[in-house]
Write a protein that holds these residues in place. Sequence first.
Motif, PDB file in Angstrom:
ATOM      1  N   LEU A   1       0.859  -1.198   0.000  1.00  0.00           N
ATOM      2  CA  LEU A   1       0.000   0.000   0.000  1.00  0.00           C
ATOM      3  C   LEU A   1       0.891   1.243   0.000  1.00  0.00           C
ATOM      4  N   SER A   2       0.357   2.314  -0.613  1.00  0.00           N
ATOM      5  CA  SER A   2       1.177   3.519  -0.675  1.00  0.00           C
ATOM      6  C   SER A   2       0.846   4.453   0.485  1.00  0.00           C
ATOM      7  N   ARG A   3       1.851   5.151   0.948  1.00  0.00           N
ATOM      8  CA  ARG A   3       1.657   6.077   2.051  1.00  0.00           C
ATOM      9  C   ARG A   3       1.173   7.415   1.498  1.00  0.00           C
ATOM     10  N   ALA A   4       0.112   7.947   2.109  1.00  0.00           N
ATOM     11  CA  ALA A   4      -0.419   9.247   1.664  1.00  0.00           C
ATOM     12  C   ALA A   4       0.376  10.362   2.330  1.00  0.00           C
ATOM     13  N   THR A   5       0.848  11.278   1.526  1.00  0.00           N
ATOM     14  CA  THR A   5       1.560  12.440   2.083  1.00  0.00           C
ATOM     15  C   THR A   5       0.707  13.700   1.933  1.00  0.00           C
ATOM     16  N   ALA A   6      -0.497  13.508   1.404  1.00  0.00           N
ATOM     17  CA  ALA A   6      -1.452  14.612   1.232  1.00  0.00           C
ATOM     18  C   ALA A   6      -2.840  13.986   1.205  1.00  0.00           C
ATOM     19  N   PRO A   7      -3.887  14.792   1.412  1.00  0.00           N
ATOM     20  CA  PRO A   7      -5.241  14.234   1.342  1.00  0.00           C
ATOM     21  C   PRO A   7      -5.504  13.618  -0.029  1.00  0.00           C
ATOM     22  N   THR A   8      -6.261  12.524  -0.044  1.00  0.00           N
ATOM     23  CA  THR A   8      -6.531  11.852  -1.318  1.00  0.00           C
ATOM     24  C   THR A   8      -7.998  11.930  -1.717  1.00  0.00           C
ATOM     25  N   GLY A   9      -8.837  12.414  -0.827  1.00  0.00           N
ATOM     26  CA  GLY A   9     -10.263  12.510  -1.142  1.00  0.00           C
ATOM     27  C   GLY A   9     -10.755  13.925  -0.919  1.00  0.00           C
ATOM     28  N   SER A  10     -12.003  14.157  -1.314  1.00  0.00           N
ATOM     29  CA  SER A  10     -12.605  15.471  -1.134  1.00  0.00           C
ATOM     30  C   SER A  10     -13.272  15.542   0.223  1.00  0.00           C
ATOM     31  N   PRO A  11     -13.422  16.749   0.762  1.00  0.00           N
ATOM     32  CA  PRO A  11     -14.249  16.849   1.960  1.00  0.00           C
ATOM     33  C   PRO A  11     -15.696  16.534   1.590  1.00  0.00           C
ATOM     34  N   HIS A  12     -16.452  16.070   2.563  1.00  0.00           N
ATOM     35  CA  HIS A  12     -17.884  15.797   2.363  1.00  0.00           C
ATOM     36  C   HIS A  12     -18.132  14.675   1.372  1.00  0.00           C
ATOM     37  N   ARG A  13     -17.093  13.887   1.077  1.00  0.00           N
ATOM     38  CA  ARG A  13     -17.238  12.827   0.095  1.00  0.00           C
ATOM     39  C   ARG A  13     -18.222  11.769   0.595  1.00  0.00           C
TER      40      ARG A  13
END
Lengths: 280, 120
Positions: free
Chosen positions: B104-116
């Motif tokens: 699995l890859s490590r997230a260094t930033a958000p990957t989804g939208s708010p309120h998704r």
Amino acid sequence: MKLAVASGKGGTGKTLVAVNLAVVLSSEWETTLIDCDVEAPNAHLFLRPTLVERDVVSKRVPRIDEARCTECGACAEACEFHALAFVGGRALIFEELCHGCGRCGLVCPNDAIRETDHPLGEIERGQAGAIAFAHGRLRIGESMASPIIGELKRSAPESEWVVLDAPPGTACPVISALHDVDAVLLVTEPTPFGLHDLRAAVGVARELDLPAGVVINRDGFRDNDVERYCAEEGLPVLLRIPFDRRIAEAGADVRLLIDVRPEWKEPFAGLAASVKGLVR
Amino acid sequence: MKICVTSSGQTWAAAANPSFGRAPYFLVVDVETESIDPVKNDPGVHGAGVQAAQTAADRGVAVVVTGSVGPNAFQGLAAAGIEVYIGATGTVREAFDAYRAGKLSRATAPTGSPHRGGRR
């Protein structure tokens, strides 16, 4: 008479109804038009008001006085909107989630919470011919429209008729626009989507105990399901605007229907009379 | 070390849930013993991502394994020093094994939208 023009579905013709009705009303009554769709205001395009007053609308958001904060976490626990978190030994504030209720400051045992203004948008007031006009604009990146709508309604001039062009949908901004009006016009279209969202909008009107009438725009476009629903629910259809290329062209040219086709003045005057009948 | 796998149920066989903020459960796995502790995630109407980050932080997890993470949740997790691994699929067991295997890859930033995940 305070009348909201709402819809559920977007793009059904709320502004078409609101601006033409307001202009017709203004020939006989003191009239105010408030464009409550602060995410995408458009009534000014048709009414071309001269805007003379401008105010910034803000909400109060917390700031933490690090010198006083004992990292107890009471503020984060108290926040109903999860605008505060307490992680890694310090409080994090998510301003866009904050509703400005002030509860965090009330529960803080150390008086470590100060409040500052977080601007949400602007409201503008002016005059469009005989109509007193007001609209607002939510800033890009902000999601909280209700405080702007509330301030628009508070600051708009009193008059014999106040027409509110409501936002689409049935969520918080619509409730803010509809609460405390005398009646609501629900503008819909004869499509499955129009009917689906009309049902939701009728639910809101009933929840708020508002007298409601329906305007069917693009009448004859598709089916009679909306008519059937209105009959079943005892909702009066107060105006039908036909699916007509010339009406669409007036809108595309950003012109008032009653200017392009003056024969529409009378139906809108009749609509105003029908609205009065609703609240009696 | 404890890691949190977002889940639709309370067992190893439950489906890993693609949402962080609005996953029904967080399965907190002790990496050494592979014992699991299901924690009910109870997102309200508002601020689910922040609340979920708070829950994960309160449980003392070092790593979150999920499908995607929104901006508020990411900020909360980052402040808590929790690493986020995204792209979890299959069962909780499969997602856990994929994480252990370094798939699995490590997230260094958000990957989804708010309120998704929810409604406003």
